[in-house]
Design a protein around this motif. Structure first.
Motif, PDB file in Angstrom:
ATOM      1  N   VAL A 137       1.981   9.367  -5.418  1.00 55.28           N
ATOM      2  CA  VAL A 137       2.503  11.053  -5.123  1.00 55.28           C
ATOM      3  C   VAL A 137       3.374  11.339  -6.176  1.00 55.28           C
ATOM      4  N   GLU A 138       4.158  10.496  -6.719  1.00 56.12           N
ATOM      5  CA  GLU A 138       5.114  10.976  -7.614  1.00 56.12           C
ATOM      6  C   GLU A 138       4.338  11.388  -9.054  1.00 56.12           C
ATOM      7  N   GLU A 139       3.395  10.815  -9.216  1.00 53.78           N
ATOM      8  CA  GLU A 139       2.511  11.205 -10.536  1.00 53.78           C
ATOM      9  C   GLU A 139       2.048  12.358 -10.344  1.00 53.78           C
ATOM     10  N   TYR A 140       1.404  12.765  -9.164  1.00 54.39           N
ATOM     11  CA  TYR A 140       0.750  14.030  -9.007  1.00 54.39           C
ATOM     12  C   TYR A 140       1.669  15.022  -8.878  1.00 54.39           C
ATOM     13  N   GLN A 141       2.700  14.898  -8.577  1.00 55.80           N
ATOM     14  CA  GLN A 141       4.051  15.835  -8.388  1.00 55.80           C
ATOM     15  C   GLN A 141       4.260  16.140  -9.897  1.00 55.80           C
ATOM     16  N   GLY A 142       4.455  15.132 -10.775  1.00 54.68           N
ATOM     17  CA  GLY A 142       4.544  15.539 -12.159  1.00 54.68           C
ATOM     18  C   GLY A 142       3.519  16.623 -12.789  1.00 54.68           C
ATOM     19  N   MET A 143       2.373  16.678 -12.237  1.00 62.92           N
ATOM     20  CA  MET A 143       1.475  17.521 -12.690  1.00 62.92           C
ATOM     21  C   MET A 143       1.793  19.059 -12.321  1.00 62.92           C
ATOM     22  N   LEU A 144       2.872  19.247 -11.456  1.00 64.91           N
ATOM     23  CA  LEU A 144       2.946  20.564 -10.918  1.00 64.91           C
ATOM     24  C   LEU A 144       3.601  21.244 -12.087  1.00 64.91           C
ATOM     25  N   GLU A 145       3.758  22.684 -12.140  1.00 68.64           N
ATOM     26  CA  GLU A 145       4.303  23.517 -13.144  1.00 68.64           C
ATOM     27  C   GLU A 145       5.792  23.113 -12.971  1.00 68.64           C
ATOM     28  N   ASN A 146       6.433  23.222 -14.448  1.00 66.48           N
ATOM     29  CA  ASN A 146       7.901  23.051 -14.338  1.00 66.48           C
ATOM     30  C   ASN A 146       8.507  21.944 -13.697  1.00 66.48           C
ATOM     31  N   ARG A 201       0.942  -1.086  -0.016  1.00 62.85           N
ATOM     32  CA  ARG A 201      -0.185  -0.081   0.154  1.00 62.85           C
ATOM     33  C   ARG A 201       0.897   1.213   0.020  1.00 62.85           C
ATOM     34  N   VAL A 202       1.853   1.304   0.634  1.00 58.94           N
ATOM     35  CA  VAL A 202       2.812   2.472   0.863  1.00 58.94           C
ATOM     36  C   VAL A 202       3.245   2.594  -0.550  1.00 58.94           C
ATOM     37  N   GLU A 203       3.636   1.659  -1.237  1.00 55.06           N
ATOM     38  CA  GLU A 203       4.385   1.731  -2.320  1.00 55.06           C
ATOM     39  C   GLU A 203       3.524   2.255  -3.702  1.00 55.06           C
ATOM     40  N   ARG A 204       2.335   1.905  -3.442  1.00 53.49           N
ATOM     41  CA  ARG A 204       1.378   2.347  -4.403  1.00 53.49           C
ATOM     42  C   ARG A 204       1.047   3.775  -4.085  1.00 53.49           C
ATOM     43  N   LEU A 205       0.930   4.158  -3.040  1.00 58.61           N
ATOM     44  CA  LEU A 205       0.616   5.504  -2.464  1.00 58.61           C
ATOM     45  C   LEU A 205       1.807   6.447  -2.813  1.00 58.61           C
ATOM     46  N   ARG A 206       3.057   6.068  -2.626  1.00 56.27           N
ATOM     47  CA  ARG A 206       4.133   6.831  -3.037  1.00 56.27           C
ATOM     48  C   ARG A 206       4.203   7.040  -4.631  1.00 56.27           C
TER      49      ARG A 206
END
Length: 740
Positions: free
Chosen positions: A339-348, A331-336
């Motif tokens: 998190v990385e995918e959503y961080q990729g949505m940030l500008e720049n 579960r922790v691996e999936r959530l991390r």
């Protein structure tokens, strides 16, 4: 010569060895010391005179009692007394009031205890009004004890009581003079030709007993007969008109001959079976060895079973913890990752930054080649943003472990030979100053050796631990020293062959707010023998709708009212807080219960009244409200009405004013009444739940009595604890009997 000396030495030592071997027969069962002035109880067991005196009068000085039976020798120096289990148990019985006192009168402040359990056989011993004075001294046992003491201190000589210094060693003891003499002093004090020359003398001793056994009931008479019913010596006056008048007796010589012959035959039989006894002793020793070996084997096997259980538990624990760890890591691996995918949505950063760089491409073919796949990824990110869902749930509800059943199984884990746990019977349990606890076993339960009752007090700041009773060999027991107005939890467990069963389900009971008040119904004050029937024990009263009630019914047509038949308790209260309980027969028509004042009862029962007026009865039972204005100062009674399965609260009470529904309550199975004399208040309780149903002030200007009024068919039964007439001695509790 040396051989002859050896034989003489062996002969001298033989009595000492024999006396040493019977030491266990010379120990008092109460003080666990050698008997001192032993008394013979009616059950034929012997107890020290001092111990009997302590059992009967534990709070009195020794000087208040006298010696038993005939003449007694001077008591020895005070001995260091070691408390024994039997003595402690008897002390608890005396403190709790469990030992009855037939000779006690209600008017006495301190009871005279005349009944106690024999420390040897536990049978109740009733000494009657004469107490210790009815018991014989066991002079035979006393002489044997003295011989044992002499054998034990053979090196210490008995000195002459008459010699001038230097004092010589005594050679004789005179039973008439009760003194020891050397040869010269004996001749000087018993000259030939004088009455003293006829005195009886024995070897040196310190135990002087009377030559003739006197009757304890008739002190001037010698015992010359033997009562075969009571198995004790008696005199001719006991047979003529005393307590043994109708008993079968025989002459003392005949009884002596018969008993001595029986005892001799029994001793000869045992001596002849000495080889058999030794064989059986050897068998018992083998059994002891086998018991120890089998016990150790059982311990090892039980330890192995528990070790296997612990291993299984440890193995299962490891597996289940591993499952939790694997699920947590996944579960922790999936959530991390999420998190990385959503961080990729940030500008720049990540995917957005890469897309921004692609937008800078000016070559159309190259842009289309790269942007097609990128657009798909951007679209997925946009969709996931619109419908946000976590990649894994943080809850571990599916991993919650319920071990309640297993814990119950482990608590009930027992050997195959242990009986089922008992079940407490709440319908038969009662708690007052003492707790009467009943229980029963299942029909297929194994036989038990005894039971142990455990109890503890609840609700206090310092909740007490479990207290255990003495072993109980029946299915009920009485527990002493319970605090008033407290909640207690009880449980029972059975024992078989030293192994205890699991405890029974716990039950909680509530003690009354005050000490129990004991009384019976008084048939001499206001009692109507025509309409009320009193039981022989005076613990139940019943109202009978007979001919007198039918004749009285004619007056109803002319406006008259049928009066209640009143009855009060035979014991009054002058101060303190007191509680009593009773049962009202469910089909009773109308019954009044409460308290009455003696200062007003006399006028009430002796002065004529206008029986044609409804004001003659301060509560006629109807709901017209007229009775609400009739709580006059002249009324001797403070009562509530019970009947037809209901309990009616008077309208005069502030708590019940206005609401008719709150005034009519279901009739409790048991009703309790508590009178606080000093505060001038009376309380009515549901005795099963100890819930206060009603309270009101009461004028306690005189002695107060429990009071009951009956009309039509009905009955009142006092609780067994109320009629037991035991003395409870908490602070501020006395019983005062006043005749009206």
């Amino acid at each position: 010569m040396a051989q002859r000396s050896d034989i003489t030495s062996k002969r001298c030592c033989a009595p000492q060895v024999q006396m040493k071997s019977i030491e266990r027969e010379l120990i008092c069962p109460v003080c666990k010391e050698l008997f001192s002035q032993p008394l013979v109880l009616p059950c034929q067991h012997s107890v020290c005179h001092r111990c009997v005196r302590e059992l009967l009068m534990p709070n009195h000085d020794d000087s208040l009692s006298t010696d038993a039976g005939s003449e007694s020798s001077n008591p020895g120096s005070p001995r260091a007394r070691v408390p024994s289990p039997s003595m402690e148990k008897l002390d608890r019985l005396l403190r709790s009031g469990s030992i009855s006192s037939p000779g006690w009168r209600r008017s006495s402040v301190t009871p005279r205890v005349t009944t106690f359990p024999c420390p040897g056989c536990q049978h109740d011993i009733d000494l009657g009004e004469r107490g210790i004075s009815m018991l014989f001294r066991n002079f035979t046992l006393e002489s044997i004890v003295e011989r044992y003491r002499q054998a034990a201190r053979a090196a210490v000589a008995i000195m002459c009581n008459v010699c001038k210094p230097p004092v010589q060693e005594a050679t004789k003891s005179c039973m008439d003079c009760k003194a020891s003499f050397c040869n010269e002093c004996f001749k000087m004090n018993h000259p030939w030709g004088t009455p003293k020359a006829q005195h009886e003398y024995v070897g040196p001793t310190t135990n002087f007993r009377p030559k003739v056994l006197m009757c304890p009931e008739h002190e001037m008479e010698k015992v010359n007969m033997y009562c075969e019913v009571c198995r004790r010596p008696v005199c001719h006056l006991c047979k003529l008109g005393g307590s043994h008048a109708n008993h079968r007796v025989t002459s003392m010589s005949s009884a002596y001959k018969i008993l001595k012959e029986k005892l001799s035959k029994s001793i000869h039989y045992l001596i002849s079976k000495e080889d058999q006894v030794r064989t059986q002793i050897s068998e018992l020793e083998v059994l002891i060895r086998h018991t120890e070996e089998n016990g150790q084997l059982a311990e090892r096997r039980t330890s192995e079973h528990f070790e296997r259980l612990l291993e299984a538990l440890q193995e299962r624990r490891t597996e289940m913890l591993r499952s939790i760890e694997q699920s947590r890591s996944l579960r922790v691996e999936r959530l991390r990752t999420q998190v990385e995918e959503y961080q990729g949505m940030l500008e720049n950063s990540g995917l957005v930054g890469y897309a921004q760089e692609v937008l800078k491409e000016t070559d159309q073919s190259c842009f289309v080649q790269t942007a097609k796949l990128l657009h798909v990824r951007i679209q997925k990110a946009t969709d996931s943003l619109k419908t946000f869902q976590t990649a894994a749930a943080p809850s571990f509800e599916e991993f919650v472990l319920d071990t309640s059943k297993e814990e119950l199984l482990l608590k009930e884990l027992s050997f195959s030979g242990v009986p089922e746990p008992p079940v407490i019977d709440l319908s038969r349990c009662r708690v007052y100053n003492e707790g009467l606890i009943h229980w029963h076993l299942s029909e297929d339960s194994l036989p038990t050796d005894h039971h142990i009752v455990e109890f503890r007090k609840l609700g206090s700041e310092e909740e007490s631990g479990w207290r255990a009773s003495e072993p109980v060999f029946g299915c009920s027991t009485v527990l002493s020293d319970l605090s008033a107005g407290s909640r207690y939890t009880f449980r029972v467990k059975s024992c078989r062959n030293g192994v205890y069963s699991p405890s029974s389900p716990e039950v909680t009971l509530h003690t009354p707010p005050a000490p129990v008040f004991g009384f019976l119904f008084n048939e001499k004050c206001g009692f109507s023998a025509e309409r009320l029937q009193l039981s022989k024990r005076r613990d139940s009263v019943e109202s009978v709708a007979g001919m007198s009630l039918l004749l009285a019914a004619e007056r109803v047509q002319t406006g008259s009212y049928i009066c209640l038949d009143y009855i009060i308790g035979d014991t009054g209260i002058s101060h303190g807080r007191h509680y009593w309980a009773f049962r009202v027969q469910p089909d009773s028509y109308m019954i009044k219960v409460g308290v009455a004042s003696d200062s007003k009862l006399t006028e009430w029962f002796h002065n004529p009244r206008d029986t044609s007026s409804p004001r003659y009865d301060h509560d006629s039972g109807h709901d017209s409200g007229s009775e609400d204005t009739c709580f006059e100062v002249s009324q001797p009674f403070t009562l509530v009405t019970v009947g037809m399965g209901r309990l009616f609260i008077p309208k005069a009470s502030a708590s019940a004013a206005g609401d008719h529904g709150s005034r009519v309550l279901p009739m409790p199975q048991r009703i309790g009444v508590c009178l606080d004399y000093d505060a001038g208040r009376v309380f009515f309780y549901d005795a099963d739940t100890m819930r206060c149903l009603y309270e009101r002030p009461v004028d306690c200007s005189g002695t107060m009595y429990p009071a009951f009024g009956l009309l039509g068919g009905g009955a009142v039964h006092l609780e067994e604890f109320i009629t037991a007439k035991r003395l409870f001695t908490p602070s501020g509790f006395t019983l005062i009997h006043t005749q009206i």
